[in-house]
Scaffold this motif. Structure first.
Motif, PDB file in Angstrom:
ATOM      1  N   LEU A 105       3.256   1.173 -11.268  1.00  0.00           N
ATOM      2  CA  LEU A 105       1.992   1.249 -10.523  1.00  0.00           C
ATOM      3  C   LEU A 105       1.083   0.083 -10.901  1.00  0.00           C
ATOM      4  N   GLN A 110       1.485   6.369  -6.970  1.00  0.00           N
ATOM      5  CA  GLN A 110       0.324   7.128  -7.414  1.00  0.00           C
ATOM      6  C   GLN A 110       0.629   8.628  -7.361  1.00  0.00           C
ATOM      7  N   GLU A 150       0.831  -1.202   0.000  1.00  0.00           N
ATOM      8  CA  GLU A 150       0.000   0.000   0.000  1.00  0.00           C
ATOM      9  C   GLU A 150       0.869   1.258   0.000  1.00  0.00           C
ATOM     10  N   ARG A 168       3.895   1.546  -1.243  1.00  0.00           N
ATOM     11  CA  ARG A 168       4.484   1.666  -2.577  1.00  0.00           C
ATOM     12  C   ARG A 168       3.438   2.154  -3.575  1.00  0.00           C
ATOM     13  N   ARG A 169       2.210   1.635  -3.469  1.00  0.00           N
ATOM     14  CA  ARG A 169       1.134   2.092  -4.362  1.00  0.00           C
ATOM     15  C   ARG A 169       0.899   3.588  -4.207  1.00  0.00           C
ATOM     16  N   LYS A 170       0.832   4.012  -2.951  1.00  0.00           N
ATOM     17  CA  LYS A 170       0.552   5.427  -2.686  1.00  0.00           C
ATOM     18  C   LYS A 170       1.668   6.313  -3.232  1.00  0.00           C
ATOM     19  N   ILE A 199       2.155  -3.014  -9.134  1.00  0.00           N
ATOM     20  CA  ILE A 199       1.722  -3.019  -7.733  1.00  0.00           C
ATOM     21  C   ILE A 199       0.249  -3.400  -7.634  1.00  0.00           C
ATOM     22  N   PHE A 200      -0.566  -2.810  -8.507  1.00  0.00           N
ATOM     23  CA  PHE A 200      -1.994  -3.146  -8.514  1.00  0.00           C
ATOM     24  C   PHE A 200      -2.190  -4.651  -8.771  1.00  0.00           C
TER      25      PHE A 200
END
Length: 425
Positions: A89, A41, A34, A36-38, A92-93
């Motif tokens: 990204l 993003q 999460e 890394r995703r943030k 990661i998703f």
């Protein structure tokens, strides 16, 4: 699939509810994903903003007759960075999706917390188990007496966990199926469907069968799956649809064979028709407004109960604990019918509210006039009933001392008026 926002807003709380369901979420690993995703993003959005601003500057420079090449070089460099950021990204998703595909649904607050069937809670019973003044036969012995049930022939054809029914028992099974369908259609308001018995992996994924239950499925050489239940094709009929709110509720029923490997059940119920690789079932599925799903579950459970009441078969209803519920369910009632030869109740129907868990996987949505953004529907499914188990319950509860079987009154019109099934002549 769980709402990702739930995991973002209350990760410890979700992890606790998953633990109640027997699933241990690696909170640290998920939080790392999460984070890394943030970060990616934010980076992606920043690069997009920068590129937009520079693109505007290019237009202004062009209008003034200024040299645009430095700006064009910046845009090109930002484009490369943006592509890399977007790709990272998406990776990661994809990682997060692989985790969430294995996460079971969260139980509703009124579901009892427990580990297994020992922690299920009885809600109600109906009817009185019959008493016999002779030694009770099980359905296998009753089938042997009549000569209309042949496990040996089935084993020769297909191996273990199959049964051949003939003559009056085959007709009785068909009578049960017709009676169930007629009741659900004429009295409970369901529409009848005939659906494929083979589905693709997306249909299995959408209903929650994949990836978790891949080992229990029969798969063909071309990658299609024999359905484990009609819930799979029926529920997926609304996949990738945006329905009008006026179309809800949608109530569907279908009779199909069901195919399961019964992985993990080695040595359990090897005799008779309790646990088979192929069995018939009349399924109920409802697609409803989220505010209506709890009442729909109560109604659906009553619809299954009405079949047993009409057949005058004693049963009980239990609410499954968190550790015993199916993967996609938020709340489940099991109906268990009395089986005299085992002197106990055995499951004959399972009715579940899956809330938006399946709908999120399938992208099954609806739109109201008041809201422009579509909302996820709620899906429910229930057995109405498992035909083979109903057949064996009728055989055992309606048996006579000589091994003949009385035909329940509501089934006699489907049996040409026949009242008793006797030995083959």
């Amino acid at each position: 699939m769980l709402d990702p926002q739930l995991l973002r807003d209350n990760l410890p709380g979700v992890a606790k509810k998953l633990a109640d369901r027997g699933y241990q979420l690696d909170v640290q690993a998920w939080q790392s994903l999460e984070d890394r995703r943030k970060a990616l993003q934010i980076e992606t959005e920043s690069l997009q903003s920068q590129r937009t601003q520079i693109s505007k500057s290019i237009g202004q420079a062009k209008a003034k007759g200024e040299d645009m090449q430095p700006l064009l070089d910046q845009v090109a460099g930002l484009g490369d960075q943006l592509d890399q950021s977007k790709a990272a990204l998406q990776d990661i998703f994809a990682e997060m999706e692989q985790v969430t595909l294995y996460l079971p649904n969260l139980a509703q607050e009124d579901v009892p917390v427990g580990q297994d069937e020992a922690d299920n809670v009885e809600i109600r019973t109906w009817g009185t188990p019959p008493t016999f003044d002779f030694a009770v036969k099980d359905h296998v012995d009753l089938g042997a007496v009549s000569g209309f049930m042949d496990a040996e022939a089935a084993a020769t054809l297909s191996g273990s966990r199959f049964t051949v029914l003939s003559r009056d028992l085959a007709r009785l099974q068909r009578a049960l199926t017709q009676f169930m369908l007629d009741t659900h259609i004429n009295e409970h308001g369901y529409d009848e469907f005939y659906v494929p018995y083979l589905v693709n992996d997306q249909a299995m994924l959408g209903s929650g069968q994949l990836p978790k239950f891949a080992d229990d499925a029969f798969i063909t050489e071309d990658g299609r799956f024999l359905i484990p239940t009609a819930e799979v094709p029926l529920t997926n009929l609304v996949a990738n649809h945006i329905l009008d709110s006026d179309a809800l509720p949608i109530k569907m029923t279908a009779h199909t064979p069901c195919f399961r490997r019964e992985a993990g059940s080695y040595g359990k119920d090897t005799k008779g028709m309790i646990r088979q690789h192929q069995f018939d079932k009349v399924e109920m599925v409802q697609i409803v407004h989220p505010e209506e799903s709890n009442q729909a579950l109560e109604d659906m459970t009553n619809h299954a109960e009405n079949i047993l009441k009409a057949l005058k078969l004693p049963y009980r209803v239990i609410i499954l604990c968190t550790g015993d519920m199916g993967f996609s369910a938020a709340k489940t009632y099991d109906i268990e019918v009395w089986v005299p030869a085992q002197n106990t109740y055995r499951e004959i129907s399972s009715c579940s509210n899956c809330e938006d868990f399946q709908a999120r996987r399938m992208q099954a949505r609806f739109r109201t006039p008041e809201q422009k953004k579509p909302q996820l529907v709620h899906t429910l499914n229930g057995s109405g009933l498992a035909v083979g188990r109903t057949l064996l319950a009728v055989m055992e509860n309606y048996q006579n001392q000589n091994g003949s079987i009385r035909v329940p009154e509501v089934l006699q019109p489907y049996m040409g008026g026949e009242q008793v099934i006797n030995r083959a002549e």
